[in-house]
Structure formats: structure tokens, C-alpha cells
Design a protein around this motif. Structure first.
Motif, mmCIF file in Angstrom:
data_model
loop_
_atom_site.group_PDB
_atom_site.id
_atom_site.type_symbol
_atom_site.label_atom_id
_atom_site.label_comp_id
_atom_site.label_asym_id
_atom_site.label_seq_id
_atom_site.Cartn_x
_atom_site.Cartn_y
_atom_site.Cartn_z
ATOM 1 N N GLY A 1 -0.093 -1.406 15.224
ATOM 2 C CA GLY A 1 0.760 -2.427 14.630
ATOM 3 C C GLY A 1 0.833 -2.374 13.119
ATOM 4 N N GLU A 2 0.041 -1.496 12.489
ATOM 5 C CA GLU A 2 0.061 -1.390 11.024
ATOM 6 C C GLU A 2 1.299 -0.614 10.568
ATOM 7 O OE1 GLU A 2 -2.089 -2.611 8.678
ATOM 8 O OE2 GLU A 2 -3.135 -3.691 10.265
ATOM 9 N N GLN A 3 1.798 -0.962 9.409
ATOM 10 C CA GLN A 3 2.977 -0.303 8.868
ATOM 11 C C GLN A 3 2.677 1.168 8.587
ATOM 12 O OE1 GLN A 3 4.546 -2.240 5.446
ATOM 13 N NE2 GLN A 3 6.120 -0.726 5.065
ATOM 14 N N GLY A 4 3.602 2.037 8.982
ATOM 15 C CA GLY A 4 3.454 3.467 8.719
ATOM 16 C C GLY A 4 2.764 4.238 9.828
ATOM 17 N N ILE A 5 2.293 3.558 10.876
ATOM 18 C CA ILE A 5 1.638 4.241 11.993
ATOM 19 C C ILE A 5 2.709 4.663 12.996
ATOM 20 C CG2 ILE A 5 -0.034 4.053 13.865
ATOM 21 C CD1 ILE A 5 -1.261 4.067 11.091
ATOM 22 N N THR A 6 2.981 5.950 13.071
ATOM 23 C CA THR A 6 4.032 6.485 13.935
ATOM 24 C C THR A 6 3.462 6.865 15.302
ATOM 25 O OG1 THR A 6 3.665 8.783 13.271
ATOM 26 C CG2 THR A 6 5.138 7.458 11.882
ATOM 27 N N PRO A 7 4.336 7.110 16.289
ATOM 28 C CA PRO A 7 3.853 7.588 17.596
ATOM 29 C C PRO A 7 3.034 8.865 17.494
ATOM 30 C CG PRO A 7 6.112 6.822 17.804
ATOM 31 C CD PRO A 7 5.785 6.787 16.338
ATOM 32 N N MET A 8 3.392 9.768 16.581
ATOM 33 C CA MET A 8 2.625 11.003 16.433
ATOM 34 C C MET A 8 1.199 10.714 15.968
ATOM 35 S SD MET A 8 3.173 14.320 13.914
ATOM 36 C CE MET A 8 4.609 14.953 14.761
ATOM 37 N N ILE A 9 1.054 9.807 15.023
ATOM 38 C CA ILE A 9 -0.285 9.451 14.534
ATOM 39 C C ILE A 9 -1.105 8.822 15.647
ATOM 40 C CG2 ILE A 9 -1.535 7.938 12.929
ATOM 41 C CD1 ILE A 9 0.844 8.308 10.977
ATOM 42 N N MET A 10 -0.502 7.927 16.404
ATOM 43 C CA MET A 10 -1.196 7.309 17.533
ATOM 44 C C MET A 10 -1.620 8.361 18.549
ATOM 45 S SD MET A 10 -1.306 3.901 17.205
ATOM 46 C CE MET A 10 -1.173 3.083 18.786
ATOM 47 N N ASP A 11 -0.733 9.314 18.806
ATOM 48 C CA ASP A 11 -1.018 10.378 19.765
ATOM 49 C C ASP A 11 -2.215 11.217 19.318
ATOM 50 O OD1 ASP A 11 -0.246 12.241 22.019
ATOM 51 O OD2 ASP A 11 0.024 13.589 20.338
ATOM 52 N N MET A 12 -2.273 11.529 18.031
ATOM 53 C CA MET A 12 -3.398 12.312 17.505
ATOM 54 C C MET A 12 -4.718 11.560 17.660
ATOM 55 S SD MET A 12 -1.577 13.786 14.047
ATOM 56 C CE MET A 12 -3.027 14.654 13.415
ATOM 57 N N ILE A 13 -4.674 10.256 17.399
ATOM 58 C CA ILE A 13 -5.882 9.433 17.520
ATOM 59 C C ILE A 13 -6.361 9.385 18.971
ATOM 60 C CG2 ILE A 13 -6.774 7.075 17.343
ATOM 61 C CD1 ILE A 13 -4.917 6.710 14.898
ATOM 62 N N ILE A 14 -5.416 9.192 19.887
ATOM 63 C CA ILE A 14 -5.774 9.036 21.301
ATOM 64 C C ILE A 14 -6.255 10.348 21.917
ATOM 65 C CG2 ILE A 14 -4.878 8.491 23.610
ATOM 66 C CD1 ILE A 14 -2.851 6.631 22.188
ATOM 67 N N ASN A 15 -5.606 11.456 21.560
ATOM 68 C CA ASN A 15 -5.764 12.686 22.340
ATOM 69 C C ASN A 15 -6.493 13.843 21.649
ATOM 70 O OD1 ASN A 15 -4.363 11.589 24.589
ATOM 71 N ND2 ASN A 15 -2.414 11.997 23.570
ATOM 72 N N HIS A 16 -7.109 13.627 20.484
ATOM 73 C CA HIS A 16 -7.733 14.768 19.810
ATOM 74 C C HIS A 16 -8.986 15.282 20.510
ATOM 75 C CE1 HIS A 16 -9.969 11.381 17.990
ATOM 76 N NE2 HIS A 16 -10.955 12.244 17.800
ATOM 77 N N HIS A 17 -9.512 14.518 21.483
ATOM 78 C CA HIS A 17 -10.654 15.002 22.274
ATOM 79 C C HIS A 17 -10.236 15.518 23.652
ATOM 80 C CE1 HIS A 17 -14.103 14.219 19.738
ATOM 81 N NE2 HIS A 17 -13.610 13.038 19.410
#
Length: 430
Positions: free
Chosen positions: A260-276
Motif C-alpha cells: 500500500g506504500e506509494q511507489g511499490i509496483t507489482p514487480m517489486i511485490m513479486d520480487m519480495i514474495i518470490n526471491h526464495h
């Protein structure tokens, strides 16, 4: 940038924002938004009567097709103030008051430009910025550990400055990732990963907007570690099953800090969720396989493991880069083998900032890689290993046919009582 294009030009890696035009005889209006992972999705959209789509290239994993780039260049010429929201303008105005070590106009011009610069010139700017970034992220990490929210605006600004430096000269910031701080791993890992993935993104030819998202995703991918019991995060012994389950929850914590923070895109969320996640399905949190994992997350997995293996920690002595690269290469069932090969070509077998021992009984600092000969970088010789003393520096291209000097091995600076930070300043600062 958003572009409307026909279904015939839709490719995997594009992010569909919406359907622009659809055949009238299909009966049901198609509403589709998300990343196109493979050609099956394209075939399905075509079968459902989709004719044109609106593509958001800021969220896509591939560059804008050349014929659409004229509009993007026009957009870049718009005054910067029209592209900033009020919160960003206020934050930038506040930062303008920070004390500058160089004349403000000259430094601002150098930082905002992405025109190529020499290694020495960029290293001077990068080394100052690197120390400032580390202090700010250390404070941020402490704030999050204390229960405060992550300052995403600060992360965004630091990411932008890293990307701009990398675009001017890839080697300056990359060299700084070789500096070790055993007690500062948690926040230095955030910055190192942002630098490394920016260098990788530039090597792959990605657009600046995509590299910016990659850098921000890298900065935030492990921020949830700050919400874990620090005794577990810094534990020297092997984790128990219960402790390991707790550590895996850092993904959920990271999401909670940025959602919900400004500037957080779907790609950034995807990297956070799936980097492991791992391509053989053995990763977490969802056990995704193969192309179920986005390119950005696969890149992040490589960069994350590489920096973690090569960094000093309270409980771990860092591996030499060549060993980390070999690990990634041999685990082709877990890491995308094509991306790993390109990452090795990007960094070189002996990355910039490494110290190598040569066949002529000399030590040399690696200044630049060699795309055509990854084992033969451009170096600066500075030390005689036979007589154990520093010598007059001399630059040498190890790929040149004019000599037969080769790298024997990478060495740890402390093996020869060398302070890497001082060495870099002596050789790269005027």
C-alpha cells in the motif's frame, strides 16, 4: 509508459494494464490485467476475441518496442516537476538542505546525469554516496526493528541514486560491494543487492525505469528480517526447524511493511514474495516452478545468494566470488541457468574490486571485466608477492596477446595485510 498495441505484437514479459479493443461478437467483455508469462496466455486472449491491449512498460520485463520509443523520449523531456507528486516534491525539497561536500550545482549535475563517466570520477561520487546510504539504511533498519514502518520514500531515493551511478559507470558502485563489514551485513546486503541487480539489469539492456524497480525490489526484498528476533537472524549455529520456519516468515513481514506504500509496483511485490522460490519447486513460500517464477524474481534469487555467500557476517567468513559463482552454476536445477551464465558474464569470474594473484608473482586490483574473456579482466598491478611490498602501480589488460600473464587465484586482502578500503582510495581517488 503505457502503449496500446495489437494482439499480434503481444509478447511474454509484457504487463497488460487492460484490454483496449475486443471483437463485438464474443458476447462477454474480457477484463484482464497482469504479466504475460508465456504464449499460451496470448493464444487464450486471441481466442477470446481480444484485438488490442494497453501495455504498461513500467511494469513489464521487456523493453518498449523501438517504434513506440519516440513517444517515450518526448515524455522524458517534460519538466520533472510535472512527474512528481506533492509528497515527493516536499521530500526532495527537504533533502536539498543536506550539507554537501562538493559545490552543490556541480554535484547535482553529476548525480542527475546518466552520461558515461570515467571510473575515477564516478568512484569519487559513488564512495561518498555509498557511505551516506549505509548510514541512512542502518538507521532505517533500526527503526523497523523497533517497530516503526519502513521509509519507502527514502528507499526509493537511494535506489534512484544507485541506478544513476550504475548507468554512468557500472564498475564504481560494483567495486564498493567488495568492502566488508561483518557487523553491518543486514543493511549492507540491502544496498549491495540493489547495486548488483542494477549492474545486471544494465548488462541485460533493460530500461532505466525497469532497473529502478529492480533496485528498489532488491533494497526491500529482505527488509522483513528486521521484524524477526535478531538472535535468530544473527545466530552462529545451525537453525532449528522451528527457527527456520520463523525466518521464512520474513517474506510476510516484508510485504506488511511495504504493501500500500506509494511507489511499490507489482514487480517489486513479486520480487519480495518470490526471491526464495527455486525453479525445481523446492523454494518458498509457494513452491513455484520454472516459468511460474518471474524473470525479476529469478534475477533477485541469483543476486541474493551471490551477495549472501560473498559477504562477511558475525557467524560466517565470506566466500570468494568465484566460489559463489560456481555454486550458482552447478545448481542449475534451482537457479535459472541462462540467467546465471549471463550474470557470470556480467560480473566476470573475478569481479571488479577483487584482488587477484598473477603468474608473475604480483597482486592486482580488478578494475574492469572482459565480456569476451571472463577470466582475463583489466587490472592494476600494485604488489610484489615475492618481496612482500607495494610497487609502482601499472595497468594491464590480461586478455592482451602482448604477454602471457594470467590469474592464478583470487586472494583475501587480509592474507597480505591489505586494507581494501584504503587501497581503493589510494588507487581510485585523485
Amino acid at each position: 509508459m503505457r502503449v496500446t498495441l495489437p494482439i499480434s505484437e503481444l509478447k511474454p514479459g509484457m504487463f497488460v494494464d487492460s484490454v483496449h479493443k475486443q471483437r463485438a461478437d464474443t458476447g462477454v467483455k474480457i477484463k484482464s490485467r497482469g504479466m504475460v508469462r508465456d504464449s499460451n496466455i496470448i493464444d487464450k486472449l486471441s481466442a477470446e476475441g481480444v484485438l488490442e491491449l494497453n501495455i504498461d512498460f513500467d511494469l513489464s520485463e521487456i523493453a518498449i518496442p523501438e517504434k513506440y520509443q519516440v513517444e517515450e523520449k518526448k515524455d522524458r523531456n517534460k519538466p520533472e516537476t510535472t512527474k512528481l507528486d506533492a509528497r515527493e516534491r516536499r521530500r526532495r525539497a527537504g533533502m536539498a538542505g543536506e550539507k554537501q561536500q562538493q559545490p552543490r550545482r556541480a554535484k547535482k549535475k553529476a548525480q542527475e546525469s546518466t552520461e558515461p563517466t570515467s571510473l575515477e570520477r564516478e568512484f569519487e561520487l559513488a564512495s561518498q554516496a555509498f557511505e551516506l546510504h549505509n548510514r541512512k539504511i542502518q538507521i532505517l533498519y533500526g527503526d523497523v526493528t523497533s517497530g516503526l514502518k519502513a521509509d519507502v520514500g527514502l528507499i526509493n531515493q537511494i535506489s534512484k541514486e544507485i541506478v544513476e551511478s550504475v548507468l554512468r559507470n557500472s564498475n564504481a558502485m560494483a567495486i564498493l560491494t567488495r568492502l566488508q563489514d561483518r557487523d553491518g551485513y543486514n543493511w549492507r546486503h540491502m544496498i549491495n543487492c540493489a547495486i548488483l541487480i542494477s549492474v545486471f539489469g544494465k548488462y541485460l539492456g533493460l530500461s532505466q525505469s525497469l532497473i529502478q524497480q529492480l533496485a528498489m525490489g532488491a533494497m526491500l526484498h529482505d527488509v522483513g528480517h528486521a521484524r524477526l528476533p535478531q538472535g535468530i537472524v544473527n545466530k552462529q549455529d545451525k537453525l532449528t526447524d522451528i527457527e527456520y520456519k520463523a525466518v521464512k516468515k520474513h517474506v510476510v513481514h516484508s510485504l506488511g511493511l511495504v504493501k500500500g506504500e506509494q511507489g511499490i509496483t507489482p514487480m517489486i511485490m513479486d520480487m519480495i514474495i518470490n526471491h526464495h522460490e527455486r525453479i525445481d519447486g523446492t523454494g518458498y513460500p509457494r513452491g513455484l516452478k520454472g516459468l511460474q517464477i518471474s524473470k525479476a524474481a529469478r534475477m533477485m534469487a541469483i543476486v541474493d545468494v551471490y551477495d549472501a555467500m560473498t559477504s562477511e557476517r558475525p557467524y560466517q567468513q565470506g566466500e570468494e566470488p568465484v566460489h559463489a559463482l560456481r555454486y550458482l552454476l552447478t545448481n542449475r536445477d534451482k537457479f535459472d541457468p541462462v540467467l546465471v551464465q549471463r550474470f557470470i558474464k556480467c560480473l566476470g569470474v573475478h569481479p571488479v574490486g577483487s584482488i587477484v594473484k598473477l603468474t608473475n608473482e604480483r597482486l592486482a586490483l580488478v578494475l574492469a571485466g572482459n565480456k569476451h574473456a571472463p577470466t582475463a579482466p583489466h587490472v592494476r598491478i600494485f604488489y610484489n608477492t615475492k618481496h612482500m611490498h607495494h610497487i609502482t602501480a601499472k595497468e594491464l589488460d590480461l586478455s592482451s596477446p602482448d604477454h602471457d600473464i594470467k590469474v592464478i587465484a583470487s586472494i583475501r586482502p587480509l592474507d597480505y595485510q591489505i586494507n581494501l578500503s584504503r587501497l581503493l582510495k589510494d588507487h581510485l581517488l585523485a
